[in-house]
Scaffold this motif. Structure first.
Motif, mmCIF file in Angstrom:
data_model
loop_
_atom_site.group_PDB
_atom_site.id
_atom_site.type_symbol
_atom_site.label_atom_id
_atom_site.label_comp_id
_atom_site.label_asym_id
_atom_site.label_seq_id
_atom_site.Cartn_x
_atom_site.Cartn_y
_atom_site.Cartn_z
ATOM 1 N N GLY A 17 0.785 -1.215 0.000
ATOM 2 C CA GLY A 17 0.000 0.000 0.000
ATOM 3 C C GLY A 17 0.819 1.267 0.000
ATOM 4 N N LEU A 18 0.217 2.310 -0.545
ATOM 5 C CA LEU A 18 0.789 3.648 -0.517
ATOM 6 C C LEU A 18 0.864 4.136 0.922
ATOM 7 N N VAL A 19 1.950 4.822 1.257
ATOM 8 C CA VAL A 19 2.183 5.299 2.621
ATOM 9 C C VAL A 19 1.842 6.784 2.723
ATOM 10 N N ALA A 20 1.122 7.153 3.778
ATOM 11 C CA ALA A 20 0.835 8.560 4.068
ATOM 12 C C ALA A 20 1.341 8.886 5.469
ATOM 13 N N PRO A 21 1.984 10.048 5.637
ATOM 14 C CA PRO A 21 2.513 10.416 6.953
ATOM 15 C C PRO A 21 1.614 11.406 7.691
ATOM 16 N N VAL A 22 1.511 11.216 8.991
ATOM 17 C CA VAL A 22 0.959 12.241 9.884
ATOM 18 C C VAL A 22 2.048 12.479 10.921
ATOM 19 N N ASP A 23 2.837 13.514 10.692
ATOM 20 C CA ASP A 23 4.080 13.722 11.440
ATOM 21 C C ASP A 23 3.811 14.506 12.727
ATOM 22 N N ARG A 24 3.150 13.845 13.669
ATOM 23 C CA ARG A 24 2.817 14.472 14.950
ATOM 24 C C ARG A 24 2.909 13.419 16.050
ATOM 25 N N VAL A 25 3.355 13.852 17.225
ATOM 26 C CA VAL A 25 3.339 12.972 18.396
ATOM 27 C C VAL A 25 2.013 13.157 19.129
ATOM 28 N N ASN A 26 1.678 12.178 19.944
ATOM 29 C CA ASN A 26 0.497 12.252 20.809
ATOM 30 C C ASN A 26 -0.782 12.561 20.030
ATOM 31 N N VAL A 27 -0.965 11.880 18.905
ATOM 32 C CA VAL A 27 -2.196 12.045 18.139
ATOM 33 C C VAL A 27 -3.329 11.397 18.933
ATOM 34 N N ASP A 28 -4.254 12.213 19.433
ATOM 35 C CA ASP A 28 -5.296 11.650 20.293
ATOM 36 C C ASP A 28 -6.558 11.310 19.509
ATOM 37 N N THR A 29 -7.444 10.570 20.145
ATOM 38 C CA THR A 29 -8.631 10.084 19.455
ATOM 39 C C THR A 29 -9.595 11.206 19.102
ATOM 40 N N ASP A 30 -9.538 12.317 19.820
ATOM 41 C CA ASP A 30 -10.390 13.450 19.471
ATOM 42 C C ASP A 30 -9.902 14.123 18.199
ATOM 43 N N ALA A 31 -8.603 14.056 17.933
ATOM 44 C CA ALA A 31 -8.067 14.555 16.666
ATOM 45 C C ALA A 31 -8.381 13.576 15.530
ATOM 46 N N ILE A 32 -8.323 12.285 15.844
ATOM 47 C CA ILE A 32 -8.621 11.272 14.831
ATOM 48 C C ILE A 32 -10.076 11.376 14.375
ATOM 49 N N ILE A 33 -10.997 11.458 15.331
ATOM 50 C CA ILE A 33 -12.416 11.617 15.007
ATOM 51 C C ILE A 33 -13.047 12.517 16.074
#
Length: 200
Positions: A9-25
């Motif tokens: 699969g194609l790779v996509a980056p999200v270059d952040r630490v501590n990505v929380d679930t409220d940011a995800i959805i």
């Protein structure tokens, strides 16, 4: 649940630490009771401005990452609340594998229950993946769950560790209900035996 064996699969980056679930959805999108339809809201406040326009410099809005199925990010991915909607959104968007140095425990467990493979690599290995992704447009990874390896077409080879029980969950496409249904005959026999005592 669909079995996971191998993925290219194609790779996509999200270059952040501590990505929380409220940011995800974000919480305002949690009213749905189905598992589908959340992908359009994935990383909503990072992808869109207040007028609903794409934020051009966010990776998932860039054409080169359209259709990606492997997400790479930094440490402590999926922290925050325990909402299962987070892996629902990731899966519905099209990601089947998330690679990071570490994950929040509840999010990590929820991934396996929803057919997503979360892989923990070292900080150095993840940094290398970020650099490879940035350097090569259309960069792809080959993820082999059967052999627990990650490779690319440029000579990369990484072995990763995974609890065998969780590995089998994904290889067989089992969630908690599917695991229970493997014992359907024994459950039915038990219920029949005990119901006969109750109504004798």
């Amino acid at each position: 649940m669909e079995a996971f064996t191998k993925l290219t699969g194609l790779v996509a980056p999200v270059d952040r630490v501590n990505v929380d679930t409220d940011a995800i959805i974000p919480k305002q999108f949690l009213k749905r009771i189905e598992r589908t339809g959340f992908g359009q809201f994935l990383f909503f406040e990072w992808r869109f401005d207040e007028q609903g326009n794409n934020i051009a410099d966010f990776s998932l809005n860039q054409p080169r990452y359209k259709g990606a199925s492997v997400l790479i990010s930094r440490a402590n991915f999926g922290c925050g609340s325990s909402r299962e909607h987070a892996p629902w959104a990731i899966m519905d968007y099209g990601f089947k594998c998330v690679i990071a140095p570490s994950f929040a425990d509840i999010f990590y467990n929820n991934c396996f229950k929803n057919g997503i493979l979360p892989i923990k690599l070292s900080e150095e290995q993840v940094e290398d993946l970020f650099q490879r992704t940035a350097a090569h447009e259309g960069y792809q990874l080959n993820v082999d769950l059967e052999n627990k390896t990650i490779t690319d077409n440029e000579g990369l080879h990484i072995d990763f560790d995974l609890d065998e029980h969780r590995r089998q969950f994904l290889l067989q496409g089992l969630d908690d209900i599917g695991l229970t249904l493997q014992h359907e005959d024994e459950i039915s026999a038990y219920e029949e035996k005990h119901s006969s005592h109750l109504f004798a």
